[in-house]
Design a protein around this motif. Sequence first.
Motif, short mmCIF file in Angstrom:
data_model
loop_
_atom_site.label_atom_id
_atom_site.label_comp_id
_atom_site.label_asym_id
_atom_site.label_seq_id
_atom_site.Cartn_x
_atom_site.Cartn_y
_atom_site.Cartn_z
N VAL A 147 -104.51 -31.21 -55.29
CA VAL A 147 -104.05 -30.15 -54.39
C VAL A 147 -102.69 -30.57 -53.86
N LEU A 148 -101.73 -29.66 -53.89
CA LEU A 148 -100.41 -29.98 -53.35
C LEU A 148 -100.53 -30.28 -51.86
N PRO A 149 -99.76 -31.23 -51.35
CA PRO A 149 -99.81 -31.53 -49.92
C PRO A 149 -99.43 -30.31 -49.08
N ILE A 150 -100.08 -30.17 -47.93
CA ILE A 150 -99.78 -29.10 -46.98
C ILE A 150 -99.07 -29.74 -45.79
N ILE A 151 -97.86 -29.29 -45.49
CA ILE A 151 -97.04 -29.93 -44.46
C ILE A 151 -96.60 -28.90 -43.44
N ASP A 152 -96.80 -29.22 -42.17
CA ASP A 152 -96.48 -28.32 -41.06
C ASP A 152 -95.12 -28.67 -40.48
N PHE A 153 -94.17 -27.73 -40.56
CA PHE A 153 -92.80 -27.96 -40.11
C PHE A 153 -92.50 -27.34 -38.75
N SER A 154 -93.54 -26.93 -38.04
CA SER A 154 -93.32 -26.23 -36.77
C SER A 154 -92.56 -27.08 -35.76
N SER A 155 -92.70 -28.41 -35.82
CA SER A 155 -92.03 -29.29 -34.87
C SER A 155 -90.52 -29.34 -35.09
N PHE A 156 -90.06 -28.85 -36.22
CA PHE A 156 -88.65 -29.01 -36.59
C PHE A 156 -87.82 -27.75 -36.40
N ALA A 157 -88.34 -26.81 -35.59
CA ALA A 157 -87.56 -25.61 -35.29
C ALA A 157 -86.33 -25.95 -34.47
N SER A 158 -86.40 -27.03 -33.71
CA SER A 158 -85.30 -27.44 -32.82
C SER A 158 -84.38 -28.45 -33.50
N LYS A 159 -83.11 -28.42 -33.13
CA LYS A 159 -82.13 -29.40 -33.60
C LYS A 159 -82.01 -30.58 -32.66
N ASN A 160 -82.86 -30.65 -31.65
CA ASN A 160 -82.75 -31.66 -30.61
C ASN A 160 -83.08 -33.05 -31.15
N GLU A 161 -82.08 -33.92 -31.13
CA GLU A 161 -82.23 -35.27 -31.66
C GLU A 161 -83.21 -36.11 -30.84
N THR A 162 -83.44 -35.73 -29.58
CA THR A 162 -84.26 -36.57 -28.70
C THR A 162 -85.74 -36.22 -28.76
N ASN A 163 -86.10 -35.17 -29.49
CA ASN A 163 -87.51 -34.81 -29.59
C ASN A 163 -88.33 -35.92 -30.24
N ASP A 164 -89.58 -35.98 -29.89
CA ASP A 164 -90.49 -36.96 -30.47
C ASP A 164 -91.19 -36.30 -31.66
N TYR A 165 -90.61 -36.47 -32.84
CA TYR A 165 -91.14 -35.81 -34.03
C TYR A 165 -92.32 -36.60 -34.59
N PRO A 166 -93.33 -35.89 -35.13
CA PRO A 166 -94.57 -36.56 -35.56
C PRO A 166 -94.35 -37.49 -36.75
N ARG A 167 -94.59 -38.78 -36.53
CA ARG A 167 -94.33 -39.78 -37.55
C ARG A 167 -95.26 -39.62 -38.75
N ASP A 168 -96.51 -39.24 -38.52
CA ASP A 168 -97.44 -39.11 -39.62
C ASP A 168 -97.04 -37.97 -40.55
N MET A 169 -96.52 -36.88 -39.95
CA MET A 169 -96.07 -35.76 -40.77
C MET A 169 -94.84 -36.15 -41.60
N ILE A 170 -93.91 -36.90 -41.00
CA ILE A 170 -92.71 -37.34 -41.71
C ILE A 170 -93.08 -38.24 -42.89
N GLU A 171 -94.04 -39.13 -42.68
CA GLU A 171 -94.49 -40.00 -43.76
C GLU A 171 -95.19 -39.20 -44.86
N LYS A 172 -95.94 -38.19 -44.47
CA LYS A 172 -96.61 -37.34 -45.45
C LYS A 172 -95.58 -36.58 -46.29
N LEU A 173 -94.52 -36.10 -45.64
CA LEU A 173 -93.45 -35.40 -46.35
C LEU A 173 -92.75 -36.35 -47.33
N ALA A 174 -92.42 -37.56 -46.87
CA ALA A 174 -91.76 -38.53 -47.73
C ALA A 174 -92.60 -38.82 -48.97
N ASN A 175 -93.88 -38.97 -48.76
CA ASN A 175 -94.80 -39.26 -49.87
C ASN A 175 -94.84 -38.09 -50.86
N ALA A 176 -94.88 -36.86 -50.32
CA ALA A 176 -94.91 -35.67 -51.17
C ALA A 176 -93.63 -35.55 -52.00
#
Length: 385
Positions: free
Chosen positions: A37-66
């Motif tokens: 099954v292709l990985p399912i990745i949620d990008f809702s946290s990345f609507a903002s360009k704010n560099e200081t946001n705490d972006y989900p590390r597990d999602m970023i790692e899942k994206l890198a792996n995909a």
Amino acid sequence: MHSSSLLKHLVPFITRTSQRRLAAYAQSDLVLHNDPVLPIIDFSSFASKNETNDYPRDMIEKLANACEHVGFFYAIGHGIPNELLLRTLSVTRQLFDLDSKIKNQYAARLSANSSKLNQQFRGGLARGYQSVGENVTNAKRDRHEGFDLYRDLEDNHPLRLQFNDKNLSNKKLPDYPELAQGRNPWPKEFPIFKETLTEYTAAMLRTGERVMRAIALSLNLPLNHFESTFNESFWVIRCIKYPAVHQNESKSPEYGHGCGEHSDYGWLTFVNQDPDSHNCLHVRTTDTTKATYVAADPIIVNEQIALTCNIGDILAFITNHKYRSTRHCVISPVKPARSRISTPFFFEPNLDVKLRINETTECYYGEYLTNKVRNNFNYYNDETK
């Protein structure tokens, strides 16, 4: 019908196992692997360009792996309403249902062989309508109709103005005049097509920016690292209709699949496909001679239509092939299924971005795209149409 109500009717078609899948493969030279099954990745946290946001590390790692191991994934949290995705598909189907005399008024072939830089290109390169068989992959005609749209540069845009009359003798001009000067030939008989695709484009550009912010972090780069390379994205849309074929219809020496196996030559691709389109888009999972494929059927997650997203060759180039541009193909739907409609959006760099394709080759993205497109259509060498 409200989009949430419509989804309730579509879910059973999307989630159940289709007997047509096995029947279709009895007539195919491909080997389908049903389990991955292709990985399912949620990008809702990345609507903002704010560099200081705490972006989900597990999602970023899942994206890198995909991106590294698959090259394809399902994108949710992309920000595009279901209603717009479904309406775009519906309007595209209506476009292809128009009389062929109307569609051929806007044929890409009419302006493909234009050679004078100072004329007003109506279509410019591949913009406009293509009949079944004009698109060519792996030296075989593809079984689909297409209508291609590219970004129209504004009248006063510097990249358009550089090709005006007084500059034509300048041999240092980049080799992408048709892309810079071209205009999308919107069918005047069907104005809702332009209205809908313009809205779709604006939404897709926001989605592309959102995903590229996540990809930057997945490469351990600053959130907005790529922004200057796509702040004027020279986007491409392919509106495509794949006619349904009989189960026992064999491939001819001239014709291949709905679209033959290929990798996308751009940056990122977002596929919006008919929710009832099964066993058509196939992603190659092995590099062996007898390839194995997984069907990238449309899915719905929490009543949200997912976009099928894949890495293109350019993103593979700039990551030194750490990220994978995966080969894929489209198999024609088998009757009694209806024809398949898809509207893939290609999120691309700016026209004048410099690309280093390999250790010895550097060119503008516009030059790279021009070269790719000219090798992808039969009508460039076919004066009979």
